[in-house]
Scaffold this motif. Structure first.
Motif, PDB file in Angstrom:
ATOM      1  N   HIS A 213       0.853  -1.191   0.000  1.00  0.00           N
ATOM      2  CA  HIS A 213       0.000   0.000   0.000  1.00  0.00           C
ATOM      3  C   HIS A 213       0.890   1.242   0.000  1.00  0.00           C
ATOM      4  O   HIS A 213       2.110   1.133   0.145  1.00  0.00           O
ATOM      5  N   ASP A 214       0.295   2.404  -0.147  1.00  0.00           N
ATOM      6  CA  ASP A 214       1.056   3.655  -0.067  1.00  0.00           C
ATOM      7  C   ASP A 214       1.722   3.750   1.304  1.00  0.00           C
ATOM      8  O   ASP A 214       1.183   3.277   2.309  1.00  0.00           O
ATOM      9  N   VAL A 215       2.884   4.382   1.324  1.00  0.00           N
ATOM     10  CA  VAL A 215       3.590   4.624   2.574  1.00  0.00           C
ATOM     11  C   VAL A 215       3.630   6.133   2.793  1.00  0.00           C
ATOM     12  O   VAL A 215       3.990   6.888   1.885  1.00  0.00           O
ATOM     13  N   ASN A 216       3.252   6.559   3.985  1.00  0.00           N
ATOM     14  CA  ASN A 216       3.358   7.972   4.343  1.00  0.00           C
ATOM     15  C   ASN A 216       3.682   8.022   5.825  1.00  0.00           C
ATOM     16  O   ASN A 216       2.793   8.025   6.672  1.00  0.00           O
ATOM     17  N   THR A 217       4.969   8.012   6.130  1.00  0.00           N
ATOM     18  CA  THR A 217       5.444   7.979   7.498  1.00  0.00           C
ATOM     19  C   THR A 217       6.277   9.218   7.770  1.00  0.00           C
ATOM     20  O   THR A 217       7.156   9.569   6.970  1.00  0.00           O
ATOM     21  N   HIS A 218       5.983   9.857   8.890  1.00  0.00           N
ATOM     22  CA  HIS A 218       6.693  11.076   9.248  1.00  0.00           C
ATOM     23  C   HIS A 218       7.151  10.961  10.696  1.00  0.00           C
ATOM     24  O   HIS A 218       6.451  10.407  11.536  1.00  0.00           O
ATOM     25  N   ALA A 219       8.327  11.494  10.968  1.00  0.00           N
ATOM     26  CA  ALA A 219       8.830  11.522  12.340  1.00  0.00           C
ATOM     27  C   ALA A 219       9.352  12.918  12.650  1.00  0.00           C
ATOM     28  O   ALA A 219       9.925  13.586  11.783  1.00  0.00           O
ATOM     29  N   HIS A 220       9.117  13.354  13.878  1.00  0.00           N
ATOM     30  CA  HIS A 220       9.660  14.627  14.352  1.00  0.00           C
ATOM     31  C   HIS A 220      10.308  14.374  15.702  1.00  0.00           C
ATOM     32  O   HIS A 220       9.715  13.729  16.580  1.00  0.00           O
ATOM     33  N   VAL A 221      11.518  14.874  15.846  1.00  0.00           N
ATOM     34  CA  VAL A 221      12.238  14.751  17.103  1.00  0.00           C
ATOM     35  C   VAL A 221      12.661  16.147  17.530  1.00  0.00           C
ATOM     36  O   VAL A 221      13.320  16.868  16.754  1.00  0.00           O
ATOM     37  N   ALA A 222      12.289  16.530  18.725  1.00  0.00           N
ATOM     38  CA  ALA A 222      12.716  17.826  19.255  1.00  0.00           C
ATOM     39  C   ALA A 222      14.192  17.737  19.624  1.00  0.00           C
ATOM     40  O   ALA A 222      14.633  16.764  20.235  1.00  0.00           O
ATOM     41  N   LEU A 223      14.954  18.734  19.205  1.00  0.00           N
ATOM     42  CA  LEU A 223      16.377  18.785  19.527  1.00  0.00           C
ATOM     43  C   LEU A 223      16.654  20.050  20.328  1.00  0.00           C
ATOM     44  O   LEU A 223      16.246  21.150  19.930  1.00  0.00           O
ATOM     45  N   ALA A 224      17.347  19.895  21.418  1.00  0.00           N
ATOM     46  CA  ALA A 224      17.671  21.038  22.262  1.00  0.00           C
ATOM     47  C   ALA A 224      18.432  22.087  21.458  1.00  0.00           C
ATOM     48  O   ALA A 224      19.317  21.763  20.651  1.00  0.00           O
ATOM     49  N   GLY A 225      18.051  23.341  21.646  1.00  0.00           N
ATOM     50  CA  GLY A 225      18.757  24.431  20.973  1.00  0.00           C
ATOM     51  C   GLY A 225      18.251  24.738  19.574  1.00  0.00           C
ATOM     52  O   GLY A 225      18.812  25.588  18.892  1.00  0.00           O
ATOM     53  N   THR A 226      17.218  24.021  19.103  1.00  0.00           N
ATOM     54  CA  THR A 226      16.663  24.311  17.780  1.00  0.00           C
ATOM     55  C   THR A 226      15.155  24.447  17.885  1.00  0.00           C
ATOM     56  O   THR A 226      14.523  23.809  18.726  1.00  0.00           O
ATOM     57  N   GLU A 227      14.602  25.307  17.056  1.00  0.00           N
ATOM     58  CA  GLU A 227      13.146  25.419  16.990  1.00  0.00           C
ATOM     59  C   GLU A 227      12.567  24.314  16.118  1.00  0.00           C
ATOM     60  O   GLU A 227      11.488  23.798  16.390  1.00  0.00           O
ATOM     61  N   GLU A 228      13.267  23.999  15.033  1.00  0.00           N
ATOM     62  CA  GLU A 228      12.752  23.039  14.057  1.00  0.00           C
ATOM     63  C   GLU A 228      12.895  21.601  14.498  1.00  0.00           C
ATOM     64  O   GLU A 228      12.113  20.745  14.112  1.00  0.00           O
ATOM     65  N   GLY A 229      13.942  21.283  15.241  1.00  0.00           N
ATOM     66  CA  GLY A 229      14.209  19.892  15.580  1.00  0.00           C
ATOM     67  C   GLY A 229      14.636  19.122  14.342  1.00  0.00           C
ATOM     68  O   GLY A 229      15.230  19.674  13.418  1.00  0.00           O
ATOM     69  N   PHE A 230      14.312  17.855  14.330  1.00  0.00           N
ATOM     70  CA  PHE A 230      14.652  16.986  13.202  1.00  0.00           C
ATOM     71  C   PHE A 230      13.371  16.394  12.653  1.00  0.00           C
ATOM     72  O   PHE A 230      12.530  15.900  13.403  1.00  0.00           O
ATOM     73  N   ASN A 231      13.223  16.440  11.327  1.00  0.00           N
ATOM     74  CA  ASN A 231      12.072  15.863  10.649  1.00  0.00           C
ATOM     75  C   ASN A 231      12.546  14.886   9.593  1.00  0.00           C
ATOM     76  O   ASN A 231      13.555  15.130   8.929  1.00  0.00           O
TER      77      ASN A 231
END
Length: 170
Positions: free
Chosen positions: A43-61
């Motif tokens: 099937h279609d895959v649509n997986t997203h992850a967000h990790v907050a990183l100290a010292g950044t507003e954006e973090g990791f995506n």
């Protein structure tokens, strides 16, 4: 007349077959090539992850998205010095890294622009034409994860681009 026609058609067919073989560039020096794992997502895959990183507003995506079923393939491959993957492309996205025991490799794009990667480096590849050459004196050791369309080969051999002749990348 029939004999001449058969001979002519046979000669043309043989010439086309030889020309077709000459167009693709072969893989050379892959002395270890193991598929560690293959899995299919039907099937279609649509997986997203967000990790907050100290010292950044954006973090990791990070995100992986497919439209349609996909094969996930993990490969462990080693190329001897002088080895080459040959010119090729892929029907999806690859995540690659050079293992700690690897020598450096030279990665060439369709315009023969070179980028050198060293042990511990990682990069991605998409559907564009490229070649990888081990110009070092040490084996090149790749770990590759493919996310490719279900039901197709993980690579498509291609003819070398015009620029490859001058660099000896045939």
């Amino acid at each position: 007349m029939k004999t001449k026609t058969k001979f002519l058609l046979g000669s043309v067919s043989a010439a086309c077959a030889i020309a077709g073989l000459a167009m693709a560039t072969p893989t050379i020096g892959a002395w270890y090539n193991v598929i560690l794992s293959t899995g299919t997502v039907n099937h279609d895959v649509n997986t997203h992850a967000h990790v907050a990183l100290a010292g950044t507003e954006e973090g990791f995506n990070a995100q992986i998205e497919t439209e349609g079923a996909a094969n996930f393939i993990v490969q462990d491959v080693k190329f001897s010095p002088g080895g080459t993957t040959g010119w090729h492309s892929h029907p999806g996205v690859l995540l690659l890294s050079l293992a700690a025991d690897s020598g450096p490799i030279d990665w060439y794009d369709a315009h023969c622009v070179k980028h050198t990667y060293n042990a511990g480096d990682a990069w991605t590849e998409g559907t564009t034409l490229h070649d990888v050459v081990n110009h070092s004196s040490v084996d090149a050791h790749f770990i590759v994860t493919y996310v490719v369309a279900k039901g197709v080969n993980k690579r498509t051999d291609q003819a070398a681009p015009t620029c490859a002749t001058a660099l000896g990348l045939m």
